[in-house]
Scaffold this active site. Structure first.
Site, PDB file in Angstrom:
ATOM      1  N   LYS A  53       0.837  -1.210   0.000  1.00 44.69           N
ATOM      2  CA  LYS A  53       0.000   0.000   0.000  1.00 44.69           C
ATOM      3  C   LYS A  53       0.868   1.254   0.000  1.00 44.69           C
ATOM      4  CE  LYS A  53      -3.869  -2.398   2.086  1.00 44.69           C
ATOM      5  NZ  LYS A  53      -4.538  -2.856   3.309  1.00 44.69           N
ATOM      6  N   GLN A  97      -4.907  -1.686   9.585  1.00 39.47           N
ATOM      7  CA  GLN A  97      -4.734  -2.993   8.959  1.00 39.47           C
ATOM      8  C   GLN A  97      -5.328  -4.094   9.852  1.00 39.47           C
ATOM      9  OE1 GLN A  97      -3.356  -3.429   5.785  1.00 39.47           O
ATOM     10  NE2 GLN A  97      -4.012  -5.549   6.018  1.00 39.47           N
ATOM     11  N   ASP A 120     -11.279   3.038   4.100  1.00 46.44           N
ATOM     12  CA  ASP A 120     -11.564   1.606   3.962  1.00 46.44           C
ATOM     13  C   ASP A 120     -13.077   1.371   3.874  1.00 46.44           C
ATOM     14  OD1 ASP A 120      -9.721  -0.359   3.622  1.00 46.44           O
ATOM     15  OD2 ASP A 120      -9.165  -0.526   5.738  1.00 46.44           O
TER      16      ASP A 120
END
Ligand code: NDP
Length: 293
Positions: A53, A97, A120
């Site tokens: 990422k 994460q 997200d």
């Protein structure tokens, strides 16, 4: 006849070139999109995802920073970090994460991210927006799947879509997005009896179970579009999807490979959401200036 392979890597590459131009345009207006990634513990796979990422951000002109915490960190420290990032003008997107260590409450952590920075798309407000058809930051993996279907001109409206898996990050939002586009949607889980009866009726079959190669050719309708979200590390070290690619490709109309399918699309859509977050924040600043606030 063998299925058309949907090349996620290629689609993602083209999209990332587009996002790069968008990021440059924002930079000209004085805003560089910024993403903060929080990682807790030393999960090897998570470490790889985070590095990918960060690399993708730098290639697209997005500023990024990683906040690493050890496995034994108290949840309050991470909550404090998120509060600081919520106030940080350099940061437009915050990503935690997953998975988090067992002693963490995922819900509490995700709820602490400012909705406008939840790139997200996991915050309850963003999920609510998705349910009602007004998604601002669609969850990246199903968003990537929708882009793959769009780029291959695969019809969704009026089609029967079957989603195998009901996680909050893939299966459920995937089903909602397909529903929003006019598909008739069936969701299957580990409790579904006669799974193959459902999967065999799918024009579009999306599989996200984490069970390597569980979908075999007999479970797929001839000519169906098969999207494999699964990423499983096999004992030989290689990656496999949830679909038995070699046999299913002989029956499906379209199929995604693993690796090189949905994975690269997830990252591309994260960049897209981060740039969108920066654009929204920038517009607000401009409107504040215009109204003299
Ligand atoms: P979860 O473990 O959270 O969910 C798995 C789902 O699959 C559950 O709903 C479970 O049902 C269902 N399931 C498990 N076994 C079966 C079965 N035999 N028949 C039908 N349904 C079954 O996983 P995620 O959704 O987070 O991830 C799924 C896969 O996708 C994993 O391989 C993961 O690595 C991958 N992934 C890939 C991403 C990418 O970018 N390509 C991003 C995110 C995930 P139940 O709820 O009843 O237990």
């Amino acid at each position: 006849m063998s299925a058309v392979i949907i090349d996620g890597k290629e689609i993602a590459k083209a999209l990332r070139a587009e996002w790069k131009t968008r990021a440059e345009q924002l930079k000209e207006k004085g805003i560089q999109p910024g993403l903060a990634v929080i990682i807790v513990g030393d999960n090897q796979a998570s470490g790889i995802y985070v590095r990918n990422k960060v690399r993708a951000c730098s290639e697209t002109g997005i500023y990024s920073e990683v906040h690493e915490f050890s496995e034994s960190t108290d949840q309050s420290e991470v909550l404090h970090c998120i509060q600081e990032l919520n106030k940080n003008h350099r940061i437009h997107g915050i990503l935690v994460q997953l998975p988090l260590p067992r002693h963490f409450e995922d819900k509490k952590i995700i709820a602490s991210i400012g909705v406008e920075k939840d790139v997200d798309g996991f915050h309850l407000n963003n999920i609510g927006a998705l349910v009602t058809g007004y998604a601002v930051y669609p969850p990246c993996t199903p968003y990537g799947v929708m882009k793959m279907l769009e780029k291959n001109s695969i019809q969704i409206e009026g089609q029967h879509a079957v989603v195998v898996g009901r996680s909050n990050i893939v299966g459920k939002p995937m089903a909602l997005m397909l529903l929003e586009k006019g598909a008739t949607v069936t969701i299957c889980t580990s409790k579904t009896t006669n799974l193959e009866e459902h999967t065999r009726r799918a024009d579009i079959l999306v599989v996200a179970t984490g069970k390597p190669r569980m979908i075999t050719a007999e479970m797929v309708k001839s000519g169906a579009t098969v999207i494999d979200v699964g990423i499983n590390r096999m004992p030989d070290g290689k990656l496999a999807g949830d679909v038995d690619f070699d046999t299913v490709r002989e029956k499906a109309g379209y199929i995604t490979p693993v690796p090189g399918g949905v994975g690269p699309m997830t990252i591309a859509m994260l960049l897209c959401n981060t740039i969108e977050a920066a654009r929204r924040i920038q517009s607000e600043i401009v409107s504040e200036i215009n109204t003299g606030k």
